[in-house]
Design a protein around this motif. Sequence first.
Motif, short mmCIF file in Angstrom:
data_model
loop_
_atom_site.label_atom_id
_atom_site.label_comp_id
_atom_site.label_asym_id
_atom_site.label_seq_id
_atom_site.Cartn_x
_atom_site.Cartn_y
_atom_site.Cartn_z
N GLN A 224 0.72 -1.34 0.02
CA GLN A 224 -0.15 0.01 0.04
C GLN A 224 0.90 1.12 0.02
N THR A 225 0.22 2.31 -0.59
CA THR A 225 1.00 3.64 -0.30
C THR A 225 0.53 4.36 0.80
N THR A 226 1.40 4.48 2.00
CA THR A 226 0.93 5.35 2.95
C THR A 226 1.80 6.53 3.29
N THR A 227 1.32 7.50 3.88
CA THR A 227 2.12 8.82 3.98
C THR A 227 3.32 8.62 4.74
N THR A 228 2.98 7.64 5.81
CA THR A 228 4.19 7.37 7.03
C THR A 228 4.82 6.15 6.74
N SER A 229 5.06 5.51 5.48
CA SER A 229 5.55 4.25 5.16
C SER A 229 7.17 4.44 5.65
N THR A 230 7.76 5.34 5.18
CA THR A 230 9.21 5.54 5.65
C THR A 230 9.57 6.72 6.59
N ALA A 231 8.48 7.55 7.13
CA ALA A 231 8.62 8.64 7.77
C ALA A 231 9.27 8.50 9.19
N ASN A 232 10.00 9.40 9.44
CA ASN A 232 10.62 9.45 10.70
C ASN A 232 11.99 8.56 11.12
N ALA A 233 12.33 7.48 9.88
CA ALA A 233 13.33 6.71 10.05
C ALA A 233 14.73 7.53 10.25
N GLU A 234 14.76 8.51 9.46
CA GLU A 234 16.34 9.31 9.44
C GLU A 234 16.09 10.68 9.67
N GLU A 235 14.55 11.38 10.11
CA GLU A 235 14.63 12.80 9.83
C GLU A 235 14.82 13.37 11.13
N ASP A 236 15.07 14.50 11.15
CA ASP A 236 15.49 15.43 12.11
C ASP A 236 14.15 15.67 12.98
N THR A 237 14.36 16.40 14.39
CA THR A 237 13.38 16.80 15.11
C THR A 237 13.17 18.01 15.02
N CYS B 187 8.34 23.32 17.87
CA CYS B 187 7.34 24.58 17.46
C CYS B 187 7.40 25.24 18.67
N ASP B 188 7.85 26.81 18.35
CA ASP B 188 7.83 27.62 19.39
C ASP B 188 6.56 28.07 19.85
N ILE B 189 5.54 27.86 19.05
CA ILE B 189 4.19 28.42 19.53
C ILE B 189 3.49 27.57 20.61
N CYS B 190 3.87 26.28 20.10
CA CYS B 190 3.12 25.31 21.02
C CYS B 190 4.09 24.56 22.06
N GLU B 191 5.46 25.06 21.88
CA GLU B 191 6.35 24.51 22.65
C GLU B 191 6.42 23.01 22.76
N ARG B 192 6.31 22.35 21.57
CA ARG B 192 6.34 20.97 21.54
C ARG B 192 7.44 20.35 20.68
N VAL B 193 8.05 19.25 20.59
CA VAL B 193 8.59 18.66 19.66
C VAL B 193 7.96 17.46 18.78
N PHE B 194 8.69 17.62 17.58
CA PHE B 194 8.03 16.47 16.56
C PHE B 194 9.20 15.88 15.82
N VAL B 195 9.16 14.59 15.58
CA VAL B 195 10.09 14.05 14.94
C VAL B 195 9.73 13.67 13.55
N GLY B 196 10.43 14.06 12.63
CA GLY B 196 10.09 13.88 10.96
C GLY B 196 9.23 14.78 10.49
N SER B 197 9.50 14.88 9.33
CA SER B 197 8.93 16.08 8.27
C SER B 197 7.20 15.70 8.43
N PHE B 198 6.87 14.52 8.49
CA PHE B 198 5.34 14.31 8.30
C PHE B 198 4.61 14.78 9.46
N GLN B 199 5.45 14.35 10.67
CA GLN B 199 4.63 14.78 11.92
C GLN B 199 4.63 16.25 12.07
N TRP B 200 5.91 16.76 11.64
CA TRP B 200 5.96 18.30 11.56
C TRP B 200 4.87 19.08 10.85
N SER B 201 4.47 18.85 9.43
CA SER B 201 3.95 19.18 8.38
C SER B 201 2.34 18.98 9.11
#
Length: 421
Positions: free
Chosen positions: A365-378, A381-395
């Motif tokens: 299947q095609t999934t938006t998170t199939s390989t997300a977060n494997a090697e991506e940066d954290t 968010c200065d507004i919410c004061e939260r940390v996210f791993v990977g571009s998909f979570q961030w987006s």
Amino acid sequence: MSQRLPLVVILGATGSGKTKLSIELARRFKGEIIGADSMQVYKGLDVITAKATKEEQALAPHHLIDILQPHEMFTVVEYRNSALKIVDNLISRNKLPIVVGGTNYYIESLLWKILIEEPGDRVKALPAVVNNDHELPNEELHKKLKLLDPNMAKRLHPNNRRKILRSLEVLRQKGKPHSKILEEQQRSQGASSSGGALRYSDAIIFSLQCDKDVLDERLNRRVDKMMEQGLVQELLNFHKMYNESRIADEGFPDYTKGVFQSIGFKEFHPYLMLSEEEKKSEKGCLELEKCLEELKMVTRRYARRQNKWTRNRFLGRRDRQVPPMYGLDVTDLDKWDQNVAQPATQIIQSFISQTDCEYQPLPMQTTTTSTANAEEDTYFCDICERVFVGSFQWSDHLKSNRHKKMIERKNKLSKRENSTK
């Protein structure tokens, strides 16, 4: 002449019938069952962790269930090393190994040569790294990892304590950063960013699939049945024996270690902390009802996470070899033999006899998170004061209503402060 036996893995959400199918297949093929559940390895809490009953365990040999005391620690490496010995021993004796469970990283550690220490690796100590990591809070742990292995720190959320500790442990034992070891093994094995090559080329995966609404109702009934089986008394006994003194010594309820993190135990904390008189009062009854509803909710939520993991980590992968996965529909239990037992039996039999099978594996299947977060940066968010791993979570976060509301709230606050100057 020995048979060519597959490694059978049964996946599915909690309450989908994994235990039932595993026993049926073990009896049909003279196989043995290997648990892959991080809570069922502990003794106690049999009802809340939904272990196979003693009667069910008597129908087929079971491994890696009830092997630890509640206070003992058990890492994924220890699980993998124990399970591999059992699997290899069963195969050498022409016994079908059937792995059953819902603990994601246990399953993956068996199927792939996950890029962490292998059995027999020689440990090289690193004197510069002092082993006081478990005493540090999450923020300090992440800062330490960022200093010693910045590439790995970028991949891990600061609150992912287990993985941060694991990377620091690898650094201490191997004498080199965890991220460096991953890179070296990926180059040498042609592995993906999140795991090595397949450990067993002859693996078959059965994915038990159920209509969401049907599964939700089934899980609600399952909790009700747990109550009939003595769930509350089990929790009370366990709390008295293991948890009461632990809370008194530590000063707070720590439900992040060992069997204490079981779904169902921590949800009942408010009720367990009541006095005996309060438990019998109207307040106690209301608290118990709230705990039951909380248990049903987190169980349903956990089932969704398990299904999502199966889709993303197996059917959605393009960066690593994945064993064939066969979907078995468990929605209608009246059609269990027709939809589940018979297809699974035929698939295994066809594999052993090397004949054609009418059942085909599920398509990728095609999934938006199939390989997300494997090697991506954290991302922070200065507004919410939260940390996210990977571009998909961030987006996803940037598009979320929560983020937009926080922006509106801060803008209003800023305007108010400027108007008063």
